[in-house]
Design a protein around this motif. Structure first.
Motif, mmCIF file in Angstrom:
data_model
loop_
_atom_site.group_PDB
_atom_site.id
_atom_site.type_symbol
_atom_site.label_atom_id
_atom_site.label_comp_id
_atom_site.label_asym_id
_atom_site.label_seq_id
_atom_site.Cartn_x
_atom_site.Cartn_y
_atom_site.Cartn_z
ATOM 1 N N GLN A 144 -6.729 11.649 -13.084
ATOM 2 C CA GLN A 144 -7.390 12.945 -12.938
ATOM 3 C C GLN A 144 -6.360 14.082 -12.974
ATOM 4 N N GLN A 188 0.841 -1.180 0.000
ATOM 5 C CA GLN A 188 0.000 0.000 0.000
ATOM 6 C C GLN A 188 0.873 1.225 0.000
ATOM 7 N N VAL A 231 -3.299 4.259 0.103
ATOM 8 C CA VAL A 231 -4.123 4.413 -1.082
ATOM 9 C C VAL A 231 -3.950 3.155 -1.880
ATOM 10 N N GLY A 232 -5.043 2.763 -2.441
ATOM 11 C CA GLY A 232 -4.983 1.549 -3.242
ATOM 12 C C GLY A 232 -4.542 1.889 -4.642
ATOM 13 N N ASP A 233 -4.196 0.868 -5.356
ATOM 14 C CA ASP A 233 -3.707 1.067 -6.709
ATOM 15 C C ASP A 233 -4.765 1.710 -7.597
ATOM 16 N N SER A 234 -5.958 1.342 -7.466
ATOM 17 C CA SER A 234 -6.990 1.878 -8.340
ATOM 18 C C SER A 234 -7.278 3.335 -7.996
ATOM 19 N N ARG A 235 -7.231 3.623 -6.715
ATOM 20 C CA ARG A 235 -7.465 5.000 -6.314
ATOM 21 C C ARG A 235 -6.304 5.874 -6.742
ATOM 22 N N ALA A 236 -5.126 5.427 -6.560
ATOM 23 C CA ALA A 236 -3.948 6.198 -6.938
ATOM 24 C C ALA A 236 -3.905 6.373 -8.436
ATOM 25 N N GLU A 237 -4.303 5.342 -9.046
ATOM 26 C CA GLU A 237 -4.321 5.408 -10.495
ATOM 27 C C GLU A 237 -5.371 6.415 -10.969
ATOM 28 N N SER A 238 -6.548 6.448 -10.398
ATOM 29 C CA SER A 238 -7.574 7.385 -10.807
ATOM 30 C C SER A 238 -7.150 8.805 -10.444
ATOM 31 N N TRP A 239 -6.473 8.936 -9.299
ATOM 32 C CA TRP A 239 -5.991 10.254 -8.940
ATOM 33 C C TRP A 239 -4.964 10.738 -9.942
#
Length: 175
Positions: A22, A2, A11-19
């Motif tokens: 963005q 993490q 932060v998870g990978d998907s969240r970090a990736e979406s951030w």
């Protein structure tokens, strides 16, 4: 594994990736907006450069016109300075035939005077010639006098009164 973001939360990978997506999208939009603004500024710069070039051409045109007018002014000033001499030459050219004619008339006059004096001399000394046939009696001419207009009117009145006619301008009124 993490990851933690600035706040220390995992932060998870998907969240970090979406951030990141963005943030990249926001950066892309920002870059796109900056490119658009750059394009607008560049078009304004091009427009200003065109105006500046047009103004430079107009300034060069004015400078050429000023130079041409200055040269014309120089030519006119030179002509004005030459005018009196040109006038004198033209006047002399026009007067030359008149002077020649006057000289010819004066020469003819001198010649006629010489002939007149010669004839007068001959006439005065004609009685000295041997032959009587040369004697010619010339009529005597009364000297020329200037006539006074008042005396002429008085003389006319006197002559008309002798004839019984009233002179002009002095007519008697009928009674």
């Amino acid at each position: 594994m993490q990851e933690t973001i600035c706040g220390g939360e995992p932060v998870g990978d998907s969240r970090a990736e979406s951030w990141w997506v963005q943030a990249l999208a926001a950066r892309e939009q920002e870059i796109q907006a900056l490119r658009e603004r750059n394009r607008l500024l560049q078009s304004q710069i091009d427009l200003l450069e065109l105006r500046q070039e047009k103004q430079h051409r107009q300034i060069r045109s004015y400078e050429a016109e000023i130079e041409q007018l200055y040269q014309e002014k120089q030519v006119l000033e030179q002509m004005i300075q030459e005018l009196p001499e040109l006038y004198r030459r033209k006047l002399q050219a026009r007067l030359q035939p008149i002077r020649e004619r006057i000289a010819a008339i004066q020469a003819e006059n001198r010649q006629l005077k010489r002939e007149l004096y010669q004839l007068s001399y001959r006439l005065q000394h004609i009685d000295q010639l041997d032959a009587p046939r040369w004697k010619v009696q010339l009529p005597q001419m009364p000297p020329l006098r200037r006539r006074d207009p008042k005396a002429l009117l008085a003389q006319e009145a006197a002559s008309s009164s002798r004839l019984g006619v009233a002179p002009e301008g002095h007519r008697e009124k009928p009674e």
